[in-house]
Write a protein that holds these residues in place. Sequence first.
Motif, PDB file in Angstrom:
ATOM      1  N   PHE A 170      12.781 -13.628   9.315  1.00 40.05           N
ATOM      2  CA  PHE A 170      11.535 -12.894   9.442  1.00 40.05           C
ATOM      3  C   PHE A 170      10.533 -13.496   8.469  1.00 40.05           C
ATOM      4  CE2 PHE A 170      14.553  -9.981  11.209  1.00 40.05           C
ATOM      5  CZ  PHE A 170      13.855  -9.170  12.101  1.00 40.05           C
ATOM      6  N   LEU A 171       9.456 -14.072   8.998  1.00 41.68           N
ATOM      7  CA  LEU A 171       8.391 -14.609   8.165  1.00 41.68           C
ATOM      8  C   LEU A 171       7.310 -13.543   8.017  1.00 41.68           C
ATOM      9  CD1 LEU A 171       8.076 -18.291   9.454  1.00 41.68           C
ATOM     10  CD2 LEU A 171       9.443 -17.389   7.557  1.00 41.68           C
ATOM     11  N   THR A 172       7.038 -13.142   6.772  1.00 42.91           N
ATOM     12  CA  THR A 172       6.154 -12.021   6.497  1.00 42.91           C
ATOM     13  C   THR A 172       5.007 -12.451   5.590  1.00 42.91           C
ATOM     14  OG1 THR A 172       7.294 -11.276   4.496  1.00 42.91           O
ATOM     15  CG2 THR A 172       8.208 -10.570   6.606  1.00 42.91           C
ATOM     16  N   ASP A 173       4.212 -11.471   5.180  1.00 44.87           N
ATOM     17  CA  ASP A 173       3.099 -11.756   4.268  1.00 44.87           C
ATOM     18  C   ASP A 173       3.450 -11.429   2.820  1.00 44.87           C
ATOM     19  OD1 ASP A 173       3.212  -9.029   4.721  1.00 44.87           O
ATOM     20  OD2 ASP A 173       1.035  -8.752   4.745  1.00 44.87           O
ATOM     21  N   VAL A 174       4.718 -11.111   2.558  1.00 48.09           N
ATOM     22  CA  VAL A 174       5.190 -10.860   1.181  1.00 48.09           C
ATOM     23  C   VAL A 174       6.449 -11.694   0.947  1.00 48.09           C
ATOM     24  CG1 VAL A 174       4.198  -8.552   0.996  1.00 48.09           C
ATOM     25  CG2 VAL A 174       6.497  -8.828   1.950  1.00 48.09           C
ATOM     26  N   ASP A 175       6.903 -11.743  -0.297  1.00 45.80           N
ATOM     27  CA  ASP A 175       7.982 -12.656  -0.680  1.00 45.80           C
ATOM     28  C   ASP A 175       9.358 -12.249  -0.165  1.00 45.80           C
ATOM     29  OD1 ASP A 175       6.595 -14.673  -2.032  1.00 45.80           O
ATOM     30  OD2 ASP A 175       6.437 -13.446  -3.846  1.00 45.80           O
ATOM     31  N   GLY A 176       9.509 -11.047   0.323  1.00 43.08           N
ATOM     32  CA  GLY A 176      10.799 -10.584   0.807  1.00 43.08           C
ATOM     33  C   GLY A 176      10.817  -9.078   0.867  1.00 43.08           C
ATOM     34  N   VAL A 177      12.010  -8.485   0.705  1.00 43.50           N
ATOM     35  CA  VAL A 177      12.160  -7.028   0.701  1.00 43.50           C
ATOM     36  C   VAL A 177      12.174  -6.546  -0.749  1.00 43.50           C
ATOM     37  CG1 VAL A 177      13.623  -5.083   1.368  1.00 43.50           C
ATOM     38  CG2 VAL A 177      13.468  -7.101   2.855  1.00 43.50           C
ATOM     39  N   TYR A 178      11.389  -5.523  -1.026  1.00 42.95           N
ATOM     40  CA  TYR A 178      11.300  -4.955  -2.368  1.00 42.95           C
ATOM     41  C   TYR A 178      11.973  -3.577  -2.404  1.00 42.95           C
ATOM     42  CZ  TYR A 178       7.841  -8.535  -3.601  1.00 42.95           C
ATOM     43  OH  TYR A 178       7.199  -9.733  -3.854  1.00 42.95           O
ATOM     44  N   ASN A 179      12.332  -3.143  -3.599  1.00 44.33           N
ATOM     45  CA  ASN A 179      12.937  -1.818  -3.724  1.00 44.33           C
ATOM     46  C   ASN A 179      11.928  -0.705  -3.484  1.00 44.33           C
ATOM     47  OD1 ASN A 179      11.527  -2.316  -6.115  1.00 44.33           O
ATOM     48  ND2 ASN A 179      12.966  -1.121  -7.369  1.00 44.33           N
ATOM     49  N   ASN A 180      10.644  -1.033  -3.644  1.00 46.27           N
ATOM     50  CA  ASN A 180       9.539  -0.134  -3.321  1.00 46.27           C
ATOM     51  C   ASN A 180       8.431  -0.992  -2.719  1.00 46.27           C
ATOM     52  OD1 ASN A 180      10.189   2.657  -4.226  1.00 46.27           O
ATOM     53  ND2 ASN A 180      10.487   1.633  -6.207  1.00 46.27           N
ATOM     54  N   PRO A 181       7.450  -0.381  -2.046  1.00 45.64           N
ATOM     55  CA  PRO A 181       6.362  -1.190  -1.494  1.00 45.64           C
ATOM     56  C   PRO A 181       5.826  -2.155  -2.535  1.00 45.64           C
ATOM     57  CG  PRO A 181       6.139   1.058  -0.743  1.00 45.64           C
ATOM     58  CD  PRO A 181       7.280   1.050  -1.719  1.00 45.64           C
ATOM     59  N   PRO A 182       5.635  -3.434  -2.189  1.00 47.35           N
ATOM     60  CA  PRO A 182       5.275  -4.451  -3.178  1.00 47.35           C
ATOM     61  C   PRO A 182       3.975  -4.178  -3.916  1.00 47.35           C
ATOM     62  CG  PRO A 182       5.113  -5.309  -0.931  1.00 47.35           C
ATOM     63  CD  PRO A 182       5.824  -3.997  -0.843  1.00 47.35           C
ATOM     64  N   GLU A 183       3.100  -3.360  -3.320  1.00 45.26           N
ATOM     65  CA  GLU A 183       1.838  -3.050  -4.007  1.00 45.26           C
ATOM     66  C   GLU A 183       2.037  -2.011  -5.114  1.00 45.26           C
ATOM     67  OE1 GLU A 183       2.012  -0.329  -0.361  1.00 45.26           O
ATOM     68  OE2 GLU A 183       2.480  -2.423  -0.847  1.00 45.26           O
ATOM     69  N   CYS A 184       3.207  -1.386  -5.165  1.00 45.45           N
ATOM     70  CA  CYS A 184       3.476  -0.367  -6.188  1.00 45.45           C
ATOM     71  C   CYS A 184       3.873  -1.024  -7.511  1.00 45.45           C
ATOM     72  CB  CYS A 184       4.585   0.571  -5.736  1.00 45.45           C
ATOM     73  SG  CYS A 184       4.160   1.584  -4.303  1.00 45.45           S
ATOM     74  N   GLU A 185       3.378  -0.486  -8.591  1.00 45.01           N
ATOM     75  CA  GLU A 185       3.698  -1.012  -9.910  1.00 45.01           C
ATOM     76  C   GLU A 185       5.200  -0.903 -10.179  1.00 45.01           C
ATOM     77  OE1 GLU A 185       2.408  -0.363 -14.614  1.00 45.01           O
ATOM     78  OE2 GLU A 185       1.465   0.810 -12.999  1.00 45.01           O
ATOM     79  N   GLY A 186       5.771  -1.975 -10.702  1.00 45.50           N
ATOM     80  CA  GLY A 186       7.188  -1.955 -11.046  1.00 45.50           C
ATOM     81  C   GLY A 186       8.129  -2.268  -9.910  1.00 45.50           C
ATOM     82  N   SER A 187       7.606  -2.541  -8.705  1.00 43.42           N
ATOM     83  CA  SER A 187       8.490  -2.877  -7.585  1.00 43.42           C
ATOM     84  C   SER A 187       9.180  -4.208  -7.849  1.00 43.42           C
ATOM     85  CB  SER A 187       7.708  -2.936  -6.273  1.00 43.42           C
ATOM     86  OG  SER A 187       6.706  -3.933  -6.333  1.00 43.42           O
ATOM     87  N   THR A 188      10.415  -4.323  -7.359  1.00 43.77           N
ATOM     88  CA  THR A 188      11.241  -5.491  -7.642  1.00 43.77           C
ATOM     89  C   THR A 188      11.697  -6.153  -6.349  1.00 43.77           C
ATOM     90  OG1 THR A 188      12.066  -4.453  -9.670  1.00 43.77           O
ATOM     91  CG2 THR A 188      13.337  -6.298  -8.797  1.00 43.77           C
ATOM     92  N   LEU A 189      11.594  -7.473  -6.302  1.00 45.68           N
ATOM     93  CA  LEU A 189      12.076  -8.225  -5.151  1.00 45.68           C
ATOM     94  C   LEU A 189      13.597  -8.208  -5.128  1.00 45.68           C
ATOM     95  CD1 LEU A 189      11.395 -10.185  -2.763  1.00 45.68           C
ATOM     96  CD2 LEU A 189      11.631 -12.049  -4.413  1.00 45.68           C
ATOM     97  N   LEU A 190      14.161  -7.927  -3.956  1.00 47.55           N
ATOM     98  CA  LEU A 190      15.608  -7.901  -3.790  1.00 47.55           C
ATOM     99  C   LEU A 190      16.048  -9.214  -3.159  1.00 47.55           C
ATOM    100  CD1 LEU A 190      15.815  -4.284  -2.319  1.00 47.55           C
ATOM    101  CD2 LEU A 190      16.235  -4.970  -4.700  1.00 47.55           C
TER     102      LEU A 190
END
Length: 283
Positions: free
Chosen positions: A183-203
């Motif tokens: 899946f090619l997306t507009d973000v780096d991958g799947v995050y534990n929370n929405p990537p725009e949220c502070e403190g979200s982490t890439l999984l």
Amino acid sequence: MGESTQVDVIIKLGGSSITEKEQLETLKLESLRQAAALVHTCVRQGLVCVIVHGAGSFGHHHAKKFGINDGSSHLPPESQAQSRIGFCQTHLAVTKLSHLVSDCLVENGVPAVTVSPCSTWKTRNGAVETSCIQPISDLVLQGFVPVIHGDCVLDSCKGSAILSGDTIIKCLCSHYSVSRVVFLTDVDGVYNNPPECEGSTLLSCISVSPNRHLNVDIGTSKNECDVTGGIMLKLQSAIDIVLNSKGLTPVFVCKIGSESAKEACCDGKITSKSGTVLHLENS
């Protein structure tokens, strides 16, 4: 082309990665060119590829406005007539995008041919009732790269429905032996929370147990213009692909144009610091 036929990679071009989803029928041309160059690299390496793309701003706005996914059979006659026009406008919009995608692929030396599901696939209460795989099989057999897109289709109960690109990929994976889905997306991958949220982490890695349990907790948000379920439905589709293949088909989520996208598509693995892979627990 039977179930044992090998497809090296199914590449999903997310609607948000190739279009400006908040702006009606607006293309992210540079992102599309990056994706096309990557597909060309895959083809040059001799990989068997199938491309599926979302509708993005070329379909979701029309589909939402006319309630295509809600169906039309329950509507009064005058509303049904308007719904049919909306169905046509949605289909025209997604085929317009698919033409742009295929045109960019061909310009990059990829023998891409669009396959529209509208007249050949059918759903029943939103679930696939009839799928048309043979034209896709025939194209792959002759060395072409099929390009399939999310579309509006007839529904035997509701009258109409939206067939998402993710659902199409699940059907393809049930017919073919697929080495990987990217899946090619507009973000780096799947995050534990929405990537725009502070403190979200890439999984970087998500393992899926046979009972669909993930080894991580994931919070999601949904774009109000997205009529196909947002990231949660995409995650559920990825889980289905991993489980239905008994772990033989891992699913990668990468940013379009990234090094991880190239590694996932071409090599079936990620060594860079971005991107996410979903695989079966202990596999």
